[in-house]
Design a protein around this motif. Structure first.
Motif, short mmCIF file in Angstrom:
data_model
loop_
_atom_site.label_atom_id
_atom_site.label_comp_id
_atom_site.label_asym_id
_atom_site.label_seq_id
_atom_site.Cartn_x
_atom_site.Cartn_y
_atom_site.Cartn_z
N SER A 25 55.18 25.05 58.87
CA SER A 25 54.31 24.71 59.99
C SER A 25 52.85 24.88 59.60
CB SER A 25 54.64 25.62 61.18
OG SER A 25 53.64 25.53 62.16
N ASN A 26 52.00 23.98 60.05
CA ASN A 26 50.56 24.13 59.86
C ASN A 26 50.00 25.25 60.74
OD1 ASN A 26 50.01 22.07 57.98
ND2 ASN A 26 50.19 20.55 59.59
N TYR A 27 50.73 25.60 61.77
CA TYR A 27 50.24 26.55 62.75
C TYR A 27 50.87 27.93 62.60
CZ TYR A 27 49.01 21.95 64.33
OH TYR A 27 48.54 20.67 64.36
N ARG A 28 52.04 27.99 62.01
CA ARG A 28 52.75 29.24 61.72
C ARG A 28 53.41 29.06 60.35
NH1 ARG A 28 51.57 33.32 65.26
NH2 ARG A 28 53.34 33.90 66.53
N PRO A 29 52.66 29.28 59.26
CA PRO A 29 53.17 28.97 57.91
C PRO A 29 54.46 29.69 57.52
CG PRO A 29 50.83 29.54 57.84
CD PRO A 29 51.29 29.77 59.24
N GLU A 30 54.81 30.76 58.22
CA GLU A 30 56.04 31.47 57.90
C GLU A 30 57.28 30.75 58.43
OE1 GLU A 30 54.62 33.16 61.87
OE2 GLU A 30 53.68 32.44 60.03
N ILE A 31 57.07 29.70 59.22
CA ILE A 31 58.18 28.96 59.82
C ILE A 31 58.38 27.62 59.11
CG2 ILE A 31 59.01 27.82 61.92
CD1 ILE A 31 57.41 29.86 63.54
N VAL A 32 59.60 27.36 58.69
CA VAL A 32 59.97 26.05 58.15
C VAL A 32 60.45 25.21 59.34
CG1 VAL A 32 61.51 24.78 56.61
CG2 VAL A 32 60.53 26.97 55.88
N MET A 33 59.86 24.06 59.52
CA MET A 33 60.11 23.26 60.72
C MET A 33 61.40 22.45 60.62
SD MET A 33 57.64 24.33 62.46
CE MET A 33 57.81 23.30 63.90
N ASN A 34 62.13 22.43 61.73
CA ASN A 34 63.38 21.67 61.83
C ASN A 34 63.14 20.23 62.28
OD1 ASN A 34 64.96 23.96 61.22
ND2 ASN A 34 64.87 24.62 63.34
N HIS A 35 61.92 19.92 62.64
CA HIS A 35 61.57 18.59 63.16
C HIS A 35 60.32 18.07 62.46
CE1 HIS A 35 63.72 20.64 66.46
NE2 HIS A 35 64.18 19.43 66.75
N ILE A 36 60.13 16.76 62.55
CA ILE A 36 58.88 16.13 62.13
C ILE A 36 58.18 15.71 63.43
CG2 ILE A 36 59.98 13.85 61.76
CD1 ILE A 36 57.19 15.18 59.56
N TYR A 37 56.89 15.98 63.51
CA TYR A 37 56.14 15.77 64.75
C TYR A 37 55.25 14.55 64.65
CZ TYR A 37 57.80 20.32 66.12
OH TYR A 37 58.63 21.36 66.48
N PHE A 38 55.05 13.89 65.80
CA PHE A 38 54.20 12.71 65.86
C PHE A 38 53.70 12.51 67.27
CE2 PHE A 38 58.54 11.48 66.53
CZ PHE A 38 58.54 10.43 67.43
N THR A 39 52.77 11.60 67.45
CA THR A 39 52.16 11.35 68.74
C THR A 39 51.88 9.86 68.90
OG1 THR A 39 50.24 11.84 70.15
CG2 THR A 39 49.86 11.85 67.79
N ALA A 40 51.70 9.46 70.14
CA ALA A 40 51.30 8.08 70.41
C ALA A 40 49.78 7.98 70.56
CB ALA A 40 52.01 7.56 71.66
N LEU A 41 49.06 9.07 70.28
CA LEU A 41 47.60 9.08 70.39
C LEU A 41 46.98 9.27 69.00
CD1 LEU A 41 47.23 11.36 73.55
CD2 LEU A 41 47.31 8.85 73.44
N PRO A 42 46.28 8.27 68.49
CA PRO A 42 45.70 8.42 67.15
C PRO A 42 44.73 9.59 67.05
CG PRO A 42 44.98 6.36 68.17
CD PRO A 42 45.99 6.97 69.07
N ASN A 43 44.01 9.92 68.13
CA ASN A 43 43.09 11.06 68.08
C ASN A 43 43.85 12.37 67.90
OD1 ASN A 43 41.25 9.07 68.60
ND2 ASN A 43 40.54 9.93 70.53
N GLY A 44 45.02 12.50 68.54
CA GLY A 44 45.84 13.70 68.38
C GLY A 44 46.33 13.83 66.95
N ALA A 45 46.73 12.73 66.36
CA ALA A 45 47.17 12.74 64.96
C ALA A 45 45.99 13.07 64.05
CB ALA A 45 47.78 11.39 64.58
#
Length: 136
Positions: A30-50
């Motif tokens: 995770s970019n926000y909690r590096p000790e956690i390996v993420m089970n999902h890939i995240y995305f958004t429909a807002l280019p500014n959020g990405a």
């Protein structure tokens, strides 16, 4: 019958230098909690959020925003949907299946140095706060 959450287009922000056709997959820290390996890939429909996610991503590469296409089902991101914001105003999603890169956005609005520093400080506070958990 599968519910359509959003028609897109969809975006993913990262500092990785990727090419059209490549797949983005879960299983990274995770970019926000590096000790956690993420089970999902995240995305958004807002280019500014990405774009914000790209600027906050770990690594030394240039922030990049990719247009992505889910290869399977996806759900609302519970880390922001209803937990922190009613509904899904950030149009944020996650998937256990890969996202295919179908293009790149180069003209997304960048954060000011001050705004980016404020985001980094807020994330550091969340990391230090046990309640700043990630729903993985």
């Amino acid at each position: 019958m599968r519910q359509i959450l959003d028609e897109g287009p969809f975006f993913h922000g990262t500092k990785a230098d990727l090419r059209e056709g490549e797949l983005l997959e879960a299983g990274f820290r995770s970019n926000y909690r590096p000790e956690i390996v993420m089970n999902h890939i995240y995305f958004t429909a807002l280019p500014n959020g990405a774009g914000l996610a790209a600027e906050l991503a770990q690594g030394d590469g240039a922030p990049r925003v990719y247009v992505v296409e889910p290869t399977g089902t996806f759900e609302n991101d519970p880390n922001v949907t209803d937990k922190k914001f009613p509904g899904n105003p950030t149009r944020s999603y996650r998937s256990r299946t890969p996202l295919r890169i179908v293009g790149e956005v180069t003209d997304w609005p960048r954060q000011t140095t001050e705004a980016l520093q404020a985001w980094k400080e807020r994330l550091a506070e969340l990391r230090a706060d046990e309640r700043g958990e990630i729903i993985n």
